[in-house]
Design a protein around this motif. Structure first.
Motif, PDB file in Angstrom:
ATOM      1  N   THR A 229       0.844  -1.198   0.000  1.00 15.89           N
ATOM      2  CA  THR A 229       0.000   0.000   0.000  1.00 15.89           C
ATOM      3  C   THR A 229       0.877   1.245   0.000  1.00 15.89           C
ATOM      4  O   THR A 229       1.721   1.418   0.884  1.00 15.89           O
ATOM      5  N   VAL A 230       0.688   2.083  -1.017  1.00 18.97           N
ATOM      6  CA  VAL A 230       1.422   3.354  -1.112  1.00 18.97           C
ATOM      7  C   VAL A 230       0.416   4.479  -0.910  1.00 18.97           C
ATOM      8  O   VAL A 230      -0.505   4.654  -1.710  1.00 18.97           O
ATOM      9  N   ASP A 231       0.600   5.238   0.155  1.00 19.58           N
ATOM     10  CA  ASP A 231      -0.296   6.357   0.458  1.00 19.58           C
ATOM     11  C   ASP A 231       0.437   7.661   0.165  1.00 19.58           C
ATOM     12  O   ASP A 231       1.280   8.098   0.955  1.00 19.58           O
ATOM     13  N   MET A 232       0.102   8.277  -0.963  1.00 20.20           N
ATOM     14  CA  MET A 232       0.765   9.510  -1.362  1.00 20.20           C
ATOM     15  C   MET A 232       0.391  10.679  -0.455  1.00 20.20           C
ATOM     16  O   MET A 232       1.045  11.728  -0.485  1.00 20.20           O
ATOM     17  N   ALA A 239       4.129   5.801   5.150  1.00 20.02           N
ATOM     18  CA  ALA A 239       3.558   6.140   3.845  1.00 20.02           C
ATOM     19  C   ALA A 239       3.455   4.930   2.924  1.00 20.02           C
ATOM     20  O   ALA A 239       2.489   4.792   2.168  1.00 20.02           O
ATOM     21  N   THR A 240       4.431   4.061   2.971  1.00 19.74           N
ATOM     22  CA  THR A 240       4.390   2.843   2.155  1.00 19.74           C
ATOM     23  C   THR A 240       4.573   1.630   3.055  1.00 19.74           C
ATOM     24  O   THR A 240       5.518   1.567   3.848  1.00 19.74           O
ATOM     25  N   THR A 241       3.644   0.664   2.922  1.00 22.73           N
ATOM     26  CA  THR A 241       3.677  -0.543   3.750  1.00 22.73           C
ATOM     27  C   THR A 241       3.688  -1.786   2.856  1.00 22.73           C
ATOM     28  O   THR A 241       2.872  -1.900   1.931  1.00 22.73           O
ATOM     29  N   VAL A 242       4.619  -2.671   3.135  1.00 25.01           N
ATOM     30  CA  VAL A 242       4.706  -3.949   2.421  1.00 25.01           C
ATOM     31  C   VAL A 242       4.526  -5.054   3.460  1.00 25.01           C
ATOM     32  O   VAL A 242       5.348  -5.202   4.366  1.00 25.01           O
TER      33      VAL A 242
END
Length: 270
Positions: A229-232, A239-242
């Motif tokens: 999930t990339v939350d701009m 902000a980015t979760t893997v």
């Protein structure tokens, strides 16, 4: 009578010369003894000084060898030594010219790590890190069952909305909701979503294409299920979760930059 007087004078003269000779010998011997004592004293002092210097050098060497070298070891070595049974990121980007530092919480079955970019190398969990801002994170947790672990990944795959060509044969699907635009797609067992904030005029398409291009050349771990999930709209390390599942264990890496988060996950596959 004259002969006797002459003989007496001769004896007296010889005696005087002998006494004089003995006196010179005693003085010479005394001088030699005094000089020997001085040499002996100087040699003793020299040996004492040398012994003291040797002792100091030995003490210094022992002090140096006893120094804590933990702070000078890089953070990856420190973490690997502390958690040898867990797969950890081998790469964490923390900014140009910055050194990776870390703070941990937990154990092998439930562990969290925060990563920091500093100008110096500190030991793991140094209290100075309490005043710093993390740029990346890592978590791993073991669940009671494989199903529980898979559910914890919280996959958000959604192929509704408008189709978008992301290149490399990948099609994404875009739709809007609550002031945001979500672009989602699937790659193997991985589900991916990029969120853009409409008010900030953020278009998730360009970011999604960047992610697709990176994954075309770099391989993530193969999960049971995985979610990226990339939350701009965020600018912190979340902000980015893997997130992905392997049997009963779930791994999570987080970073403020999308590609940097992917690099962390890819480094765990090598």
């Amino acid at each position: 009578m004259k002969k006797e007087v002459g003989l007496l004078l001769t004896l007296l003269t010889v005696g005087a010369l002998a006494a004089c000779s003995n006196g010179d010998t005693d003085e010479t011997q005394a001088t030699n003894i005094s000089t020997s004592e001085q040499i002996s004293t100087q040699t003793s002092e020299s040996m004492t000084t040398s012994s003291t210097s040797t002792a100091l050098a030995s003490s210094t060497a022992e002090s140096d060898s006893g120094q804590d070298t933990t702070a000078t070891a890089n953070v990856f070595d420190q973490l690997a030594e502390t958690f040898p049974n867990i797969t950890l990121p081998a790469k964490v980007s923390v900014g140009d010219g910055k050194i990776v530092n870390a703070a941990t919480d937990g154990n092998d079955s439930d562990l969290s790590i925060l990563y920091y970019g500093l100008d110096e190398q500190l030991s793991v969990n140094d209290t100075a890190l309490n005043n710093e801002t993390a740029v990346a994170g890592y978590k791993t947790k073991v669940y009671d069952s494989v199903d529980d672990a898979a559910a914890a990944v919280n996959v958000t795959a959604d192929e509704g909305g408008q189709a978008v060509d992301l290149g490399h044969g990948i099609t994404g699907y875009s739709q809007g909701a609550a002031g945001s635009t979500y672009l989602s797609w699937q790659e193997g067992n991985w589900s991916l979503t990029v969120r853009g904030v409409n008010q900030e005029q953020q278009d998730p398409t360009s970011k999604a294409k960047e992610v697709v291009a990176y994954l075309e050349k770099n391989m993530l771990p193969v999960p049971g299920v995985g979610q990226i999930t990339v939350d701009m709209g965020q600018d912190d390390y979340l902000a980015t979760t893997v997130v992905w599942q392997e049997d009963k264990r779930v791994y999570t890496v987080e970073h403020q930059e999308a590609i940097a988060a992917l690099e962390m996950a890819v480094s765990m596959n090598q």
